[in-house]
Design a protein around this motif. Structure first.
Motif, PDB file in Angstrom:
ATOM      1  N   ARG A 113      92.515-120.876   1.579  1.00 26.76           N
ATOM      2  CA  ARG A 113      93.919-120.550   1.301  1.00 26.76           C
ATOM      3  C   ARG A 113      94.455-121.461   0.209  1.00 26.76           C
ATOM      4  O   ARG A 113      93.894-122.520  -0.066  1.00 26.76           O
ATOM      5  CB  ARG A 113      94.774-120.723   2.562  1.00 26.76           C
ATOM      6  CG  ARG A 113      94.326-119.988   3.808  1.00 26.76           C
ATOM      7  CD  ARG A 113      94.671-118.524   3.826  1.00 26.76           C
ATOM      8  NE  ARG A 113      96.061-118.234   3.591  1.00 26.76           N
ATOM      9  CZ  ARG A 113      96.965-117.983   4.531  1.00 26.76           C
ATOM     10  NH1 ARG A 113      96.618-117.992   5.803  1.00 26.76           N
ATOM     11  NH2 ARG A 113      98.208-117.719   4.209  1.00 26.76           N
TER      12      ARG A 113
ATOM     13  N   CYS B 264      98.515-122.776  -1.382  1.00 29.20           N
ATOM     14  CA  CYS B 264      99.974-122.683  -1.375  1.00 29.20           C
ATOM     15  C   CYS B 264     100.533-123.624  -2.440  1.00 29.20           C
ATOM     16  O   CYS B 264      99.870-124.563  -2.866  1.00 29.20           O
ATOM     17  CB  CYS B 264     100.554-123.014  -0.002  1.00 29.20           C
ATOM     18  SG  CYS B 264     100.450-124.743   0.483  1.00 29.20           S
ATOM     19  N   TRP B 265     101.741-123.326  -2.880  1.00 31.14           N
ATOM     20  CA  TRP B 265     102.424-124.201  -3.833  1.00 31.14           C
ATOM     21  C   TRP B 265     102.893-125.434  -3.086  1.00 31.14           C
ATOM     22  O   TRP B 265     103.533-125.326  -2.036  1.00 31.14           O
ATOM     23  CB  TRP B 265     103.618-123.488  -4.465  1.00 31.14           C
ATOM     24  CG  TRP B 265     103.228-122.414  -5.425  1.00 31.14           C
ATOM     25  CD1 TRP B 265     103.098-121.087  -5.165  1.00 31.14           C
ATOM     26  CD2 TRP B 265     102.896-122.585  -6.800  1.00 31.14           C
ATOM     27  NE1 TRP B 265     102.700-120.419  -6.297  1.00 31.14           N
ATOM     28  CE2 TRP B 265     102.570-121.310  -7.320  1.00 31.14           C
ATOM     29  CE3 TRP B 265     102.829-123.693  -7.643  1.00 31.14           C
ATOM     30  CZ2 TRP B 265     102.195-121.119  -8.648  1.00 31.14           C
ATOM     31  CZ3 TRP B 265     102.463-123.489  -8.960  1.00 31.14           C
ATOM     32  CH2 TRP B 265     102.154-122.224  -9.448  1.00 31.14           C
ATOM     33  N   GLN B 266     102.605-126.623  -3.609  1.00 34.18           N
ATOM     34  CA  GLN B 266     102.978-127.869  -2.935  1.00 34.18           C
ATOM     35  C   GLN B 266     104.480-127.968  -2.643  1.00 34.18           C
ATOM     36  O   GLN B 266     104.862-128.341  -1.537  1.00 34.18           O
ATOM     37  CB  GLN B 266     102.506-129.077  -3.738  1.00 34.18           C
ATOM     38  CG  GLN B 266     101.006-129.226  -3.759  1.00 34.18           C
ATOM     39  CD  GLN B 266     100.540-130.370  -4.641  1.00 34.18           C
ATOM     40  OE1 GLN B 266     101.333-131.094  -5.240  1.00 34.18           O
ATOM     41  NE2 GLN B 266      99.233-130.541  -4.725  1.00 34.18           N
TER      42      GLN B 266
ATOM     43  N   ILE C 244     105.766-126.439   0.704  1.00 32.40           N
ATOM     44  CA  ILE C 244     105.351-126.949   2.013  1.00 32.40           C
ATOM     45  C   ILE C 244     106.596-127.522   2.688  1.00 32.40           C
ATOM     46  O   ILE C 244     107.259-128.400   2.136  1.00 32.40           O
ATOM     47  CB  ILE C 244     104.256-128.025   1.880  1.00 32.40           C
ATOM     48  CG1 ILE C 244     102.996-127.427   1.248  1.00 32.40           C
ATOM     49  CG2 ILE C 244     103.950-128.649   3.242  1.00 32.40           C
ATOM     50  CD1 ILE C 244     101.951-128.461   0.854  1.00 32.40           C
TER      51      ILE C 244
ATOM     52  N   LYS D 227      99.342-126.869  -6.712  1.00 35.21           N
ATOM     53  CA  LYS D 227      98.959-126.100  -5.530  1.00 35.21           C
ATOM     54  C   LYS D 227      98.119-126.951  -4.595  1.00 35.21           C
ATOM     55  O   LYS D 227      97.436-127.879  -5.023  1.00 35.21           O
ATOM     56  CB  LYS D 227      98.154-124.866  -5.942  1.00 35.21           C
ATOM     57  CG  LYS D 227      98.958-123.881  -6.767  1.00 35.21           C
ATOM     58  CD  LYS D 227      98.112-122.708  -7.208  1.00 35.21           C
ATOM     59  CE  LYS D 227      98.922-121.751  -8.066  1.00 35.21           C
ATOM     60  NZ  LYS D 227      98.100-120.632  -8.551  1.00 35.21           N
TER      61      LYS D 227
ATOM     62  N   GLY E 172     111.010-117.916  -2.676  1.00 35.12           N
ATOM     63  CA  GLY E 172     110.160-118.195  -1.533  1.00 35.12           C
ATOM     64  C   GLY E 172     110.245-117.033  -0.564  1.00 35.12           C
ATOM     65  O   GLY E 172     111.296-116.418  -0.404  1.00 35.12           O
TER      66      GLY E 172
ATOM     67  N   PHE F 254     104.487-123.484   5.360  1.00 34.52           N
ATOM     68  CA  PHE F 254     104.907-123.329   3.974  1.00 34.52           C
ATOM     69  C   PHE F 254     105.473-121.944   3.764  1.00 34.52           C
ATOM     70  O   PHE F 254     105.257-121.036   4.560  1.00 34.52           O
ATOM     71  CB  PHE F 254     103.747-123.596   3.002  1.00 34.52           C
ATOM     72  CG  PHE F 254     102.587-122.643   3.150  1.00 34.52           C
ATOM     73  CD1 PHE F 254     102.526-121.470   2.409  1.00 34.52           C
ATOM     74  CD2 PHE F 254     101.540-122.929   4.017  1.00 34.52           C
ATOM     75  CE1 PHE F 254     101.454-120.600   2.537  1.00 34.52           C
ATOM     76  CE2 PHE F 254     100.472-122.066   4.151  1.00 34.52           C
ATOM     77  CZ  PHE F 254     100.433-120.894   3.409  1.00 34.52           C
ATOM     78  N   ARG F 255     106.219-121.795   2.679  1.00 32.78           N
ATOM     79  CA  ARG F 255     106.761-120.495   2.302  1.00 32.78           C
ATOM     80  C   ARG F 255     105.836-119.860   1.283  1.00 32.78           C
ATOM     81  O   ARG F 255     105.336-120.528   0.383  1.00 32.78           O
ATOM     82  CB  ARG F 255     108.148-120.633   1.704  1.00 32.78           C
ATOM     83  CG  ARG F 255     109.159-121.092   2.717  1.00 32.78           C
ATOM     84  CD  ARG F 255     110.424-120.287   2.622  1.00 32.78           C
ATOM     85  NE  ARG F 255     111.325-120.645   3.699  1.00 32.78           N
ATOM     86  CZ  ARG F 255     111.503-119.904   4.782  1.00 32.78           C
ATOM     87  NH1 ARG F 255     110.855-118.783   4.924  1.00 32.78           N
ATOM     88  NH2 ARG F 255     112.330-120.288   5.717  1.00 32.78           N
ATOM     89  N   LYS F 256     105.616-118.568   1.444  1.00 30.58           N
ATOM     90  CA  LYS F 256     104.874-117.821   0.426  1.00 30.58           C
ATOM     91  C   LYS F 256     105.774-117.683  -0.794  1.00 30.58           C
ATOM     92  O   LYS F 256     106.992-117.713  -0.688  1.00 30.58           O
ATOM     93  CB  LYS F 256     104.517-116.429   0.944  1.00 30.58           C
ATOM     94  CG  LYS F 256     103.488-116.424   2.038  1.00 30.58           C
ATOM     95  CD  LYS F 256     103.175-114.985   2.417  1.00 30.58           C
ATOM     96  CE  LYS F 256     102.128-114.914   3.495  1.00 30.58           C
ATOM     97  NZ  LYS F 256     101.859-113.506   3.857  1.00 30.58           N
ATOM     98  N   TRP F 257     105.160-117.523  -1.974  1.00 33.17           N
ATOM     99  CA  TRP F 257     105.907-117.339  -3.212  1.00 33.17           C
ATOM    100  C   TRP F 257     105.820-115.876  -3.620  1.00 33.17           C
ATOM    101  O   TRP F 257     104.739-115.326  -3.749  1.00 33.17           O
ATOM    102  CB  TRP F 257     105.342-118.226  -4.310  1.00 33.17           C
ATOM    103  CG  TRP F 257     106.032-118.074  -5.626  1.00 33.17           C
ATOM    104  CD1 TRP F 257     105.525-117.502  -6.751  1.00 33.17           C
ATOM    105  CD2 TRP F 257     107.351-118.492  -5.966  1.00 33.17           C
ATOM    106  NE1 TRP F 257     106.437-117.542  -7.765  1.00 33.17           N
ATOM    107  CE2 TRP F 257     107.580-118.144  -7.312  1.00 33.17           C
ATOM    108  CE3 TRP F 257     108.373-119.119  -5.252  1.00 33.17           C
ATOM    109  CZ2 TRP F 257     108.779-118.410  -7.965  1.00 33.17           C
ATOM    110  CZ3 TRP F 257     109.563-119.379  -5.909  1.00 33.17           C
ATOM    111  CH2 TRP F 257     109.756-119.031  -7.242  1.00 33.17           C
TER     112      TRP F 257
END
Length: 97
Positions: free
Chosen positions: A79, A81-83, A86, A67, A41, A31-34
């Motif tokens: 952890r 992450c934003w869905q 992904i 999330k 991203g 996934f990419r971090k925000w």
């Protein structure tokens, strides 16, 4: 011989993540971090062995419905992450329909 599809719908992938976790297994995701400052991203993160954990309520954490709450079983860290960020589940690229 049928080949496994190279892509998977994001929401189908999330349901599979939940099913795998309930069965005691793990899955891999990318996934990419925000970045809140640039609203873009950021870095790409790979988790090799994850397990879904219970999500927080929207009252506790803003936007929690969007999330994915999981545990990195290699490090034991909780952890989030934003869905929509992904990009891969168990080696299959996710698509957002």
């Amino acid at each position: 011989m049928d080949k496994e599809p190279q892509t998977i719908d994001l929401f189908q992938a999330i349901e599979e993540m939940k099913r795998i976790s309930l069965a005691g297994g793990t899955f891999s995701i990318k996934f990419r971090k925000w970045n809140r400052q640039t609203r873009n991203g950021g870095d790409l993160v790979r988790i090799n062995a994850a397990r879904v954990r219970p999500k927080a309520s929207d009252e506790e954490i803003s936007g929690s419905s969007y999330k994915l709450f999981f545990t990195d079983t290699e490090t034991g860290l909780a952890r989030v992450c934003w869905q929509p960020l992904i990009v891969e589940f168990n080696g299959r690229r996710t698509i957002l329909n």
